[in-house]
Design a protein around this motif. Structure first.
Motif, PDB file in Angstrom:
ATOM      1  N   ASP A 205      33.301  38.502  28.304  1.00 42.91           N
ATOM      2  CA  ASP A 205      34.761  38.650  28.270  1.00 42.91           C
ATOM      3  C   ASP A 205      35.148  40.051  27.801  1.00 42.91           C
ATOM      4  O   ASP A 205      36.113  40.637  28.307  1.00 42.91           O
ATOM      5  N   ASP A 206      34.410  40.594  26.832  1.00 44.77           N
ATOM      6  CA  ASP A 206      34.655  41.968  26.385  1.00 44.77           C
ATOM      7  C   ASP A 206      34.418  42.952  27.520  1.00 44.77           C
ATOM      8  O   ASP A 206      35.157  43.932  27.681  1.00 44.77           O
ATOM      9  N   ASN A 208      34.765  42.446  30.760  1.00 44.38           N
ATOM     10  CA  ASN A 208      35.875  42.382  31.715  1.00 44.38           C
ATOM     11  C   ASN A 208      37.154  42.974  31.130  1.00 44.38           C
ATOM     12  O   ASN A 208      37.903  43.668  31.833  1.00 44.38           O
ATOM     13  N   ARG A 209      37.384  42.713  29.837  1.00 40.50           N
ATOM     14  CA  ARG A 209      38.599  43.240  29.198  1.00 40.50           C
ATOM     15  C   ARG A 209      38.578  44.767  29.125  1.00 40.50           C
ATOM     16  O   ARG A 209      39.565  45.429  29.494  1.00 40.50           O
ATOM     17  N   VAL A 210      37.463  45.322  28.691  1.00 42.53           N
ATOM     18  CA  VAL A 210      37.359  46.781  28.557  1.00 42.53           C
ATOM     19  C   VAL A 210      37.405  47.451  29.920  1.00 42.53           C
ATOM     20  O   VAL A 210      38.042  48.505  30.094  1.00 42.53           O
ATOM     21  N   HIS A 211      36.747  46.838  30.888  1.00 44.81           N
ATOM     22  CA  HIS A 211      36.774  47.389  32.253  1.00 44.81           C
ATOM     23  C   HIS A 211      38.199  47.431  32.796  1.00 44.81           C
ATOM     24  O   HIS A 211      38.625  48.424  33.422  1.00 44.81           O
ATOM     25  N   GLU A 212      38.962  46.386  32.535  1.00 45.11           N
ATOM     26  CA  GLU A 212      40.339  46.319  33.035  1.00 45.11           C
ATOM     27  C   GLU A 212      41.245  47.322  32.321  1.00 45.11           C
ATOM     28  O   GLU A 212      42.074  47.990  32.955  1.00 45.11           O
ATOM     29  N   ILE A 213      41.078  47.464  30.999  1.00 39.95           N
ATOM     30  CA  ILE A 213      41.950  48.352  30.228  1.00 39.95           C
ATOM     31  C   ILE A 213      41.653  49.820  30.510  1.00 39.95           C
ATOM     32  O   ILE A 213      42.577  50.633  30.665  1.00 39.95           O
TER      33      ILE A 213
END
Length: 379
Positions: A205-206, A208-213
């Motif tokens: 989840d980290d 995907n979150r970091v990739h998106e941000i």
């Protein structure tokens, strides 16, 4: 690298001194890791010493794709080291992120982010030394307090011919503070080469979150991979199959016991209760709770390791520890039982004397018609 063109978000295992060696790299590769790094190697030692080269860099044909990271304070050391390993890896990386005091004192690591001319020269010299045009030359950095300085640094690195840049979103003085994802995003938008985000990547989840941000082309994890080598495969904690695979690979590759043991400590830390960890990992007896054996999952711990197939390394040690603890508890229970049975009787001779005295009282009572005498009446 072609990898950044073919994969939406490249998942990378970070360089870790003592840890990201061949067996561990092969393990994480089986669980969704796209790119592995060697531990940081001192370029001057590698350049000057055959013994250092033999000790510090071990690989195999299935250990790909692989980036070898060097720490250097002279361009020739880094570029010549890159030339030596060119045939045995996919690229090299310059460490400009290590914040430790000894590294700063040696003029390597995070202090180099304040010397952009040197970093750019290292990249240029290395590009000239290697013959393979697809060979990757990258740099791993930390950020400045003023993010514009970091952007300028990264642009110089890009102009020198770097393949990609990894950005740890903390300054050289920060440790546990939150990662500055906004800074990483700013750097990513300012460059045309891929940027990899690093820092606090502990779950998928980290990722995907970091990739998106940040919009980065990849993410890199260190401690998260130690605790859960199967993280990139979507597991929230280390599965037993992963532990089993670690044991198998370690045995196949001849992993030193200390290295094997340390990795096992990280992997099982969240899987086992406190007592079981103490049994396996040899913690101080002071932290082992003084509970009855039936209250702790010591045999559960043994089962985990047997399932993992690690009897050759730890089975005997665990069995000895469990047997010793059971024996001590049984002996203590026997002592308590004996004390209860002979409470108030310090010596066997006193017990025998008391029994004879009671028999005497009983005999006198029968002679007097059943009336028990007082002690002073007994002659």
């Amino acid at each position: 690298m072609d990898l950044f063109e073919n994969v939406n978000c490249v998942k990378i295992c970070a360089p870790m001194v003592r840890y990201s060696k061949l067996p561990f790299r092969l393990l994480v590769k089986d669980y969704g890791c796209d790119l592995m790094y060697s531990p940081m190697i001192m370029a001057d030692s590698f350049y000057n010493s055959q013994k250092a080269r033999d000790n510090e860099f071990i690989t195999s044909e299935d250990d790909r794709p692989l980036i070898v990271q060097f720490a250097a304070n002279q361009s020739i050391h880094f570029s010549e080291s890159a030339r030596m390993v060119e045939k045995y890896c996919n690229g090299v990386d310059l460490n400009c992120g290590c914040p430790q005091k000894w590294a700063i004192k040696e003029g390597i690591g995070a202090c180099l982010i304040n010397n952009p001319e040197f970093v750019a020269d290292v990249v240029k010299q290395t590009r000239m030394k290697v013959s393979n045009p697809n060979f990757s030359v990258s740099v791993k950095i930390r950020i400045h307090e003023d993010i514009s300085q970091t952007v300028d640094l990264c642009r110089q690195i890009q102009a020198a011919g770097a393949s990609y840049i990894t950005v740890h979103g903390r300054t050289r003085t920060q440790k546990g503070e939150p990662v500055n994802l906004e800074a990483i995003s700013t750097i990513s938008k300012s460059l045309s080469i891929p940027v990899v985000a690093n820092g606090d990547i502990k779950t998928l989840d980290d990722v995907n979150r970091v990739h998106e941000i940040t919009g980065c082309k990849g993410v890199m994890s260190a401690r998260g991979m130690l605790e859960n080598p199967a993280m990139y495969a979507g597991y929230t904690s280390t599965p037993l199959q992963c532990v089993s695979d670690w044991v198998r690979i370690s045995l196949e590759r001849g992993t030193p016991f200390t290295t094997f043991h340390h990795h096992l400590i990280y992997m099982l830390d969240k899987l086992l209760p406190r007592f079981s960890r103490a049994v396996i990992f040899g913690y101080s007896e002071e932290i082992i709770p003084s509970k009855p054996l039936r209250r702790v999952s010591g045999f559960g711990c043994l089962k985990v390791l047997l399932v993992a197939g690690s009897g050759m390394y730890l089975g005997a040690q665990i069995a000895i520890r469990m047997d010793d603890r059971r024996r001590l508890q049984v002996e203590a229970a026997e002592r308590r039982l004996q004390q209860q049975e002979t409470r108030g009787l310090k010596e066997p001779s006193r017990l025998e004397s008391k029994q004879k005295e009671m028999e005497k009282y009983s005999r006198i009572a029968q002679e007097r018609g059943g009336e028990a005498p007082m002690k002073w009446q007994v002659g």
